[in-house]
Scaffold this motif. Structure first.
Motif, PDB file in Angstrom:
ATOM      1  N   SER A   1       8.430   6.164  -6.545  1.00  0.00           N
ATOM      2  CA  SER A   1       8.685   5.793  -5.152  1.00  0.00           C
ATOM      3  C   SER A   1       8.390   4.308  -4.943  1.00  0.00           C
ATOM      4  O   SER A   1       7.680   3.683  -5.739  1.00  0.00           O
ATOM      5  N   PRO A   2       8.926   3.727  -3.872  1.00  0.00           N
ATOM      6  CA  PRO A   2       8.639   2.311  -3.600  1.00  0.00           C
ATOM      7  C   PRO A   2       7.139   2.108  -3.383  1.00  0.00           C
ATOM      8  O   PRO A   2       6.468   2.955  -2.787  1.00  0.00           O
ATOM      9  N   ASN A   3       6.622   1.016  -3.883  1.00  0.00           N
ATOM     10  CA  ASN A   3       5.192   0.738  -3.781  1.00  0.00           C
ATOM     11  C   ASN A   3       4.902   0.032  -2.464  1.00  0.00           C
ATOM     12  O   ASN A   3       5.039  -1.180  -2.339  1.00  0.00           O
ATOM     13  N   ASN A   4       4.508   0.822  -1.466  1.00  0.00           N
ATOM     14  CA  ASN A   4       4.193   0.303  -0.148  1.00  0.00           C
ATOM     15  C   ASN A   4       2.717   0.496   0.137  1.00  0.00           C
ATOM     16  O   ASN A   4       2.068   1.382  -0.425  1.00  0.00           O
ATOM     17  N   CYS A   5       2.220  -0.326   1.060  1.00  0.00           N
ATOM     18  CA  CYS A   5       0.840  -0.161   1.513  1.00  0.00           C
ATOM     19  C   CYS A   5       0.762  -0.575   2.967  1.00  0.00           C
ATOM     20  O   CYS A   5       1.729  -1.102   3.522  1.00  0.00           O
ATOM     21  N   ASN A   6      -0.367  -0.311   3.575  1.00  0.00           N
ATOM     22  CA  ASN A   6      -0.644  -0.843   4.902  1.00  0.00           C
ATOM     23  C   ASN A   6      -2.107  -1.242   4.957  1.00  0.00           C
ATOM     24  O   ASN A   6      -2.916  -0.832   4.127  1.00  0.00           O
TER      25      ASN A   6
END
Length: 140
Positions: free
Chosen positions: A58-63
């Motif tokens: 999956s796309p490597n996203n963060c917040n």
């Protein structure tokens, strides 16, 4: 410190609260115009974090979440949620080129892409909170 925060665990919650403080209350969140970042795309990370991110496709996203004494960077790998806990006194924030920020704590780092103005404003908010918290250390 990098923690798995997928499951409700009072010891983990207590460690996080001791490190970066309890979450802001509703009034403070309104006054700060939000304490959470928009979704950030991870472009690079330290070895331990990168190994977690490589486990799925999956796309490597963060917040990022602001806390009174630091920030929490959350990201997902497989079905688990991980949090990088960074108190302000250990936070190093660098702006690489015009579209990338690098966030460091000890031997952990995450580089995120910043294509919108909202992200630049949020990073300025982090720097302001860090400078406000360090100025309180010298008040006596």
């Amino acid at each position: 410190m990098l923690l798995n925060v997928s499951y409700k665990n009072f010891k983990v919650t207590e460690r996080i609260n001791n490190e970066v403080g309890k979450p802001f209350n509703l009034w403070d969140r309104l006054r700060l115009k939000g304490t959470g970042s928009p979704r950030l795309l991870i472009t690079s990370a330290s070895l331990h974090i990168r190994n977690l991110l490589l486990l799925d496709n999956s796309p490597n996203n963060c917040n990022i979440e602001l806390r009174p004494k630091g920030i929490i960077i959350r990201f997902r790998s497989l079905l688990e949620t991980y949090a990088l806990i960074i108190p302000y006194y250990k936070l190093s924030l660098y702006k690489g080129n015009s579209t990338e920020y690098s966030i460091h704590r000890d031997h952990y780092f995450i580089k995120v892409e910043s294509k919108t103005n909202e992200i630049h404003e949020f990073m300025r908010k982090i720097l302001k909170k860090r400078s406000d918290s360090s100025s309180h250390l010298f008040d006596s």
